[in-house]
Scaffold this motif. Structure first.
Motif, PDB file in Angstrom:
ATOM      1  N   ARG A 198       2.485  11.701  10.082  1.00  0.00           N
ATOM      2  CA  ARG A 198       1.308  12.017  10.928  1.00  0.00           C
ATOM      3  C   ARG A 198       0.761  13.418  10.628  1.00  0.00           C
ATOM      4  N   SER A 199       1.662  14.349  10.315  1.00  0.00           N
ATOM      5  CA  SER A 199       1.200  15.727  10.069  1.00  0.00           C
ATOM      6  C   SER A 199       0.754  15.931   8.620  1.00  0.00           C
ATOM      7  N   GLY A 200       0.868  14.887   7.792  1.00  0.00           N
ATOM      8  CA  GLY A 200       0.430  14.994   6.397  1.00  0.00           C
ATOM      9  C   GLY A 200       1.464  15.644   5.484  1.00  0.00           C
ATOM     10  N   ARG A 201       2.674  15.903   5.985  1.00  0.00           N
ATOM     11  CA  ARG A 201       3.697  16.521   5.131  1.00  0.00           C
ATOM     12  C   ARG A 201       4.363  15.476   4.218  1.00  0.00           C
ATOM     13  N   LEU A 202       4.163  14.204   4.525  1.00  0.00           N
ATOM     14  CA  LEU A 202       4.543  13.112   3.617  1.00  0.00           C
ATOM     15  C   LEU A 202       3.299  12.266   3.400  1.00  0.00           C
ATOM     16  N   ASN A 203       3.036  11.904   2.146  1.00  0.00           N
ATOM     17  CA  ASN A 203       1.844  11.126   1.825  1.00  0.00           C
ATOM     18  C   ASN A 203       2.287   9.708   1.438  1.00  0.00           C
ATOM     19  N   LEU A 204       2.045   8.767   2.353  1.00  0.00           N
ATOM     20  CA  LEU A 204       2.544   7.395   2.147  1.00  0.00           C
ATOM     21  C   LEU A 204       1.947   6.729   0.919  1.00  0.00           C
ATOM     22  N   GLU A 205       0.681   7.016   0.668  1.00  0.00           N
ATOM     23  CA  GLU A 205       0.030   6.373  -0.484  1.00  0.00           C
ATOM     24  C   GLU A 205       0.712   6.796  -1.791  1.00  0.00           C
ATOM     25  N   LEU A 206       0.961   8.102  -1.912  1.00  0.00           N
ATOM     26  CA  LEU A 206       1.639   8.597  -3.120  1.00  0.00           C
ATOM     27  C   LEU A 206       3.060   8.050  -3.210  1.00  0.00           C
ATOM     28  N   ILE A 207       3.730   7.989  -2.077  1.00  0.00           N
ATOM     29  CA  ILE A 207       5.110   7.495  -2.060  1.00  0.00           C
ATOM     30  C   ILE A 207       5.156   6.044  -2.555  1.00  0.00           C
ATOM     31  N   GLU A 208       4.285   5.205  -2.006  1.00  0.00           N
ATOM     32  CA  GLU A 208       4.363   3.780  -2.357  1.00  0.00           C
ATOM     33  C   GLU A 208       3.965   3.552  -3.815  1.00  0.00           C
ATOM     34  N   LYS A 209       3.069   4.385  -4.338  1.00  0.00           N
ATOM     35  CA  LYS A 209       2.701   4.293  -5.764  1.00  0.00           C
ATOM     36  C   LYS A 209       3.890   4.623  -6.652  1.00  0.00           C
ATOM     37  N   ARG A 210       4.762   5.496  -6.173  1.00  0.00           N
ATOM     38  CA  ARG A 210       5.888   6.006  -6.967  1.00  0.00           C
ATOM     39  C   ARG A 210       7.104   5.052  -6.956  1.00  0.00           C
ATOM     40  N   ILE A 211       7.065   4.045  -6.052  1.00  0.00           N
ATOM     41  CA  ILE A 211       8.216   3.133  -5.924  1.00  0.00           C
ATOM     42  C   ILE A 211       7.997   1.930  -6.856  1.00  0.00           C
ATOM     43  N   PRO A 212       8.879   1.714  -7.851  1.00  0.00           N
ATOM     44  CA  PRO A 212       8.664   0.585  -8.761  1.00  0.00           C
ATOM     45  C   PRO A 212       8.469  -0.756  -8.044  1.00  0.00           C
ATOM     46  N   LEU A 213       9.199  -1.024  -6.987  1.00  0.00           N
ATOM     47  CA  LEU A 213       8.998  -2.298  -6.280  1.00  0.00           C
ATOM     48  C   LEU A 213       7.726  -2.284  -5.420  1.00  0.00           C
ATOM     49  N   GLY A 214       7.071  -1.137  -5.310  1.00  0.00           N
ATOM     50  CA  GLY A 214       5.714  -1.087  -4.764  1.00  0.00           C
ATOM     51  C   GLY A 214       5.578  -0.934  -3.258  1.00  0.00           C
TER      52      GLY A 214
END
Ligand code: NAP
Length: 257
Positions: A198-214
């Motif tokens: 919520r505070s933007g200290r983790l970016n979910l879009e970038l995280i999910e792009k980085r996970i091979p299983l998606g």
């Protein structure tokens, strides 16, 4: 059923991964001590287990407090008859701030709950397991403890400490027929990182792009690996840390489309 007749103490099991493990272990026949710093969430998880026809008790305990841990373990032994399985799951996230802006107080708190908590619960439950010459200890670390992540100078080292504690206890307690293993989850859909997202200290879009299983894991993905490691199917496995991360740690490529 894989855990018939067993008693499992799962810390932080009022929520997320711990709750998923509590429900799954109960379906596999274990009696569950649902322990959490938040009593009402522990009671709700206990009720859910009872509705499935399982046996469970709720305990409020702060894993970083030695007195609470002694009380918790004594209660489990008294009310459920022993501790065959301990899952050191309770944990809190870091601040995710650059290290030079981070607070010493927060560092102390993260290490205290995540690492000291794992040590205290293992030490106290281990006393019962050693004298009964049987037991399974499963620690929940993180991929953040297995590689360098920016702005994780408290959480990462605390989780890395859990990985080494796993190896230390595995070799020390092998002669007592106690297996000690660890899971390093990747990113899991639980309330843990809610504030950071919520505070933007983790970016979910970038995280999910980085996970091979998606995509991020569901709590049950971690619970299923946990079931394997605390069951007799894993009786010859001790001292390992299993990443359950959708391929995060295996991924070294930054160039391919
Ligand atoms: P969660 O849903 O927040 O569950 C953690 C539980 O632990 C909460 O019920 C929390 O209570 C409780 N807790 C916090 N401090 C405690 C303490 N001092 N003593 C006892 N209980 C305490 O988070 P989760 O994602 O399931 O996390 C479980 C474990 O997985 C943690 O060790 C975490 O570091 C690890 N992990 C999670 C992820 C992820 O992406 N979610 C990734 C890697 C590793 P409150 O809610 O009241 O604080």
């Amino acid at each position: 059923m894989k855990l018939s007749g067993k008693v499992a103490l799962i810390t932080g099991s009022g929520s997320g991964i711990g709750k998923a493990a509590a429900l799954l272990f109960a379906k596999e026949g274990a009696s569950i001590a649902v322990s959490d710093i938040n009593l009402s969430s522990a009671e709700q998880a206990t009720e859910a287990i009872k509705q499935l026809g399982g046996r469970a008790i709720a305990i409020r305990a702060d894993v970083s407090d030695a007195g609470d841990v002694d009380m918790m373990v004594d209660k489990v032994i008294k009310e459920l008859g022993g501790i065959h399985i301990l899952v050191n799951n309770a944990g809190i996230p870091g601040e995710n701030l650059p290290t030079i802006e981070s607070s010493v107080e927060h560092w102390d708190k993260v290490v205290r709950v995540n690492l000291r908590g794992t040590y205290l619960c293992s030490r106290r439950s281990g006393q019962w397991m050693v004298s009964n010459k049987a037991g399974k200890v499963l620690n929940i670390a993180s991929i953040v403890g297995l590689a360098g992540f920016v702005a994780r100078a408290s959480y990462g080292p605390a989780k890395a400490g859990i990985v080494n504690l796993t190896q230390t206890l595995a070799v020390e307690w092998a002669k007592y027929n106690i297996n000690v293993n660890c899971i390093a989850p990747g990113f899991v859909m639980t309330p843990l990182d809610g504030d950071l997202i919520r505070s933007g200290r983790l970016n979910l879009e970038l995280i999910e792009k980085r996970i091979p299983l998606g995509h991020r894991a569901q709590p049950d993905d971690i619970a299923k690996a946990a079931l394997f490691l605390v069951s007799d199917d894993a009786r010859y496995i001790t001292g390992v840390t299993l990443p359950v991360d959708g391929g995060w740690l295996a991924y070294g490529d930054v160039c391919a489309k």
